[in-house]
Design a protein around this motif. Sequence first.
Motif, PDB file in Angstrom:
ATOM      1  N   ILE A  17      49.838  22.966  50.953  1.00  0.00           N
ATOM      2  CA  ILE A  17      48.777  23.954  51.099  1.00  0.00           C
ATOM      3  C   ILE A  17      48.066  24.153  49.761  1.00  0.00           C
ATOM      4  N   PRO A  18      46.746  24.030  49.735  1.00  0.00           N
ATOM      5  CA  PRO A  18      46.015  24.241  48.474  1.00  0.00           C
ATOM      6  C   PRO A  18      45.916  25.730  48.143  1.00  0.00           C
ATOM      7  N   ALA A  19      45.562  26.028  46.908  1.00  0.00           N
ATOM      8  CA  ALA A  19      45.328  27.412  46.514  1.00  0.00           C
ATOM      9  C   ALA A  19      44.177  27.999  47.328  1.00  0.00           C
ATOM     10  N   ALA A  20      44.284  29.273  47.640  1.00  0.00           N
ATOM     11  CA  ALA A  20      43.206  29.959  48.345  1.00  0.00           C
ATOM     12  C   ALA A  20      42.155  30.434  47.346  1.00  0.00           C
ATOM     13  N   PRO A  21      40.873  30.309  47.679  1.00  0.00           N
ATOM     14  CA  PRO A  21      39.810  30.795  46.785  1.00  0.00           C
ATOM     15  C   PRO A  21      39.723  32.316  46.858  1.00  0.00           C
ATOM     16  N   ILE A  22      40.752  32.950  46.326  1.00  0.00           N
ATOM     17  CA  ILE A  22      40.930  34.381  46.525  1.00  0.00           C
ATOM     18  C   ILE A  22      39.834  35.208  45.870  1.00  0.00           C
ATOM     19  N   HIS A  23      39.147  34.626  44.897  1.00  0.00           N
ATOM     20  CA  HIS A  23      38.048  35.352  44.245  1.00  0.00           C
ATOM     21  C   HIS A  23      36.879  35.598  45.196  1.00  0.00           C
ATOM     22  N   LEU A  24      36.837  34.891  46.318  1.00  0.00           N
ATOM     23  CA  LEU A  24      35.775  35.094  47.305  1.00  0.00           C
ATOM     24  C   LEU A  24      36.070  36.250  48.251  1.00  0.00           C
ATOM     25  N   LEU A  25      37.294  36.797  48.170  1.00  0.00           N
ATOM     26  CA  LEU A  25      37.732  37.829  49.107  1.00  0.00           C
ATOM     27  C   LEU A  25      37.704  39.197  48.436  1.00  0.00           C
ATOM     28  N   ASP A  26      37.206  40.190  49.149  1.00  0.00           N
ATOM     29  CA  ASP A  26      37.236  41.564  48.655  1.00  0.00           C
ATOM     30  C   ASP A  26      38.675  41.921  48.281  1.00  0.00           C
ATOM     31  N   PRO A  27      38.909  42.436  47.072  1.00  0.00           N
ATOM     32  CA  PRO A  27      40.274  42.743  46.628  1.00  0.00           C
ATOM     33  C   PRO A  27      41.042  43.675  47.549  1.00  0.00           C
ATOM     34  N   ILE A  28      40.353  44.459  48.357  1.00  0.00           N
ATOM     35  CA  ILE A  28      41.049  45.346  49.283  1.00  0.00           C
ATOM     36  C   ILE A  28      41.925  44.560  50.250  1.00  0.00           C
ATOM     37  N   TYR A  29      41.577  43.286  50.478  1.00  0.00           N
ATOM     38  CA  TYR A  29      42.322  42.460  51.431  1.00  0.00           C
ATOM     39  C   TYR A  29      43.377  41.579  50.766  1.00  0.00           C
ATOM     40  N   TRP A  30      43.531  41.681  49.459  1.00  0.00           N
ATOM     41  CA  TRP A  30      44.619  40.959  48.822  1.00  0.00           C
ATOM     42  C   TRP A  30      45.946  41.577  49.249  1.00  0.00           C
TER      43      TRP A  30
END
Length: 235
Positions: free
Chosen positions: A67-80
């Motif tokens: 599984i590759p890393a998720a582009p988490i910077h594209l997601l609103d931090p509230i959903y981390w």
Amino acid sequence: MSIALSATPSRRAVLAGLASVGALALAGCSTTGSTRSAVATAEPAGRIVPPEVLSMYGPLPDEDFPIPAAPIHLLDPIYWRQEVDNVTGEKPGTVVVDTANRFLYWTMPEGRAMRYGVGIGRAGFEWNGRAHIAYKRKWPTWTPPSEMIDRQPEIEKYRHGQPPGLDNALGPRALYIHQGNKDTLYRVHGNMDVHSIGKAVSSGCVRLLFQDIVDLYERVPNGSPIVVLADQSIV
């Protein structure tokens, strides 16, 4: 029955009463199996992702299908993914899906819960009620219901099952929701499209990022209760 849920920065309470779980059987988990690229080239201006969050959503190379890393910077931090107070009113060991705020909670001892951002069913495919996680699967085969194939003829090729893999509609893990002895056809599963998190996009299933569904899978034992709340809330 009233269940209070958290919304940042305010707290919300969900309307009393859950609709009949009979609605669970009306539609199946829908997606074509396609995902957006997990690679992004630029971060939104001003968004800095802490190292511990990058670590949570980093690559998982030891999986059957790495599984590759998720582009988490594209997601609103509230959903981390984050540990929060258990504001659901449910006992420890319960999956709670707050459809209004697009959160899934796994309730834990001592008044705590793990909270994940999710994508939920789009208009006309919503469902809510009480059921249980009958069983769970790693790298499952996805078999769409015939009603879904009628709506999406392009998935006819998967009538007898879509093989496991990164492009599989269920992703690396799936939790199967039953009401009594009946399969509702709904799942809690993985999806690598960060743009689907926080949105109403599926035909009823609850979607988490791959790293989050892998984490949730390890926490939730077979038989765990699940509560899916109606998409209405009051402040």
